[in-house]
Design an enzyme around this catalytic site. Structure first.
Site, PDB file in Angstrom:
ATOM      1  N   SER A  42       0.830  -1.197   0.000  1.00  0.00           N
ATOM      2  CA  SER A  42       0.000   0.000   0.000  1.00  0.00           C
ATOM      3  C   SER A  42       0.868   1.250   0.000  1.00  0.00           C
ATOM      4  O   SER A  42       2.051   1.209   0.374  1.00  0.00           O
ATOM      5  CB  SER A  42      -0.887  -0.007   1.251  1.00  0.00           C
ATOM      6  OG  SER A  42      -1.464   1.241   1.518  1.00  0.00           O
ATOM      7  N   TYR A  44      -1.435  -0.807  10.723  1.00  0.00           N
ATOM      8  CA  TYR A  44      -1.604  -1.254   9.339  1.00  0.00           C
ATOM      9  C   TYR A  44      -0.429  -0.799   8.472  1.00  0.00           C
ATOM     10  O   TYR A  44       0.154  -1.581   7.711  1.00  0.00           O
ATOM     11  CB  TYR A  44      -2.921  -0.706   8.792  1.00  0.00           C
ATOM     12  CG  TYR A  44      -3.168  -0.968   7.329  1.00  0.00           C
ATOM     13  CD1 TYR A  44      -3.709  -2.182   6.907  1.00  0.00           C
ATOM     14  CD2 TYR A  44      -2.889  -0.003   6.361  1.00  0.00           C
ATOM     15  CE1 TYR A  44      -3.954  -2.421   5.558  1.00  0.00           C
ATOM     16  CE2 TYR A  44      -3.130  -0.234   5.020  1.00  0.00           C
ATOM     17  CZ  TYR A  44      -3.658  -1.445   4.625  1.00  0.00           C
ATOM     18  OH  TYR A  44      -3.899  -1.678   3.283  1.00  0.00           O
TER      19      TYR A  44
END
Length: 220
Positions: free
Chosen positions: A188, A201
């Site tokens: 990501s 995360y």
């Protein structure tokens, strides 16, 4: 005048404001507004993966769902791991895979559980007779407004699902992956531009980027 058959990308996809919406886990893509387009109607295959056997984690929705649909239309048999409770989404994907004449295997496993990542590999190999494509896509993302709201239980769970399960899955799959097989990971923008509310995360996504580089060197 020659018709160039051009499409205006500004008008091809949803461009309105997204309504505020939240779901507790387990969550369903079918309840999202607007419903995401994962290629259910648009993706066309060309048998570029004919005869391959794929395992996709988080394959019931989002990126994993799009990969599952595309792989089936390219000729692969597809197993999808999904979080228990998200069966409605998974059943939709299964139907789309089988519509292409390919085998589908549903694997409802919580990747926080011990040995879950190993079991999904074993069951895929047993069902398909081997494994050629491993897509490590499953992830937990829970935003927290402050560090004090981020529990260590959430940190442990996020790391277990997002990166530790990747290690376990690859270890279990290594003996089955022959030269020419592929391992695909999903990271990501959070790996290099982390957001405060996604601290746990983002840390796992940075770890995944590093892990992917190490894997490429190892298998090469």
């Amino acid at each position: 005048m020659i018709d160039a058959n051009l499409n205006d990308p500004r008008k091809m996809y949803y461009s309105e404001k997204f309504p505020d919406q939240e779901q507790n886990t387990p969550a369903l893509q079918d309840k999202m507004d607007p419903k995401p387009d994962c290629g259910e109607e648009s993706y066309k295959g060309y048998n570029r993966l004919e005869g391959r056997r794929a395992l996709i984690t988080g394959g019931d929705s989002g990126i994993g769902r799009a990969a599952a649909i595309a792989y089936a239309r390219e000729g692969a048999d597809v197993a999808i791991q999904f979080f228990p409770g998200e069966e409605p989404d998974a059943e939709e994907v299964k139907a789309l895979i089988e519509k292409e004449g390919r085998k589908a295997l549903l694997l409802p496993y919580d990747l926080r559980d011990d040995n879950a990542a190993t079991e999904i590999v074993t069951r895929t190999v047993d069902a398909f007779g081997g494994l050629d494509l491993l897509v490590l896509n499953a992830a937990q993302q829970i935003a927290q407004p402050s560090l004090s709201d981020l529990t260590m239980k959430q940190v442990h769970d996020t790391f277990k699902v997002n990166i530790i399960s990747m290690f376990e899955t690859v270890k279990a799959a290594e003996e089955h992956l022959k030269p020419g097989s592929a391992i695909i990971t999903t990271t990501s923008v959070q790996s290099f531009d982390p957001s405060d509310p996604l601290m746990d995360y983002a840390a796992t996504k940075g770890a995944i980027s590093n892990f992917t580089v190490s894997l490429s060197s190892y298998f090469a």
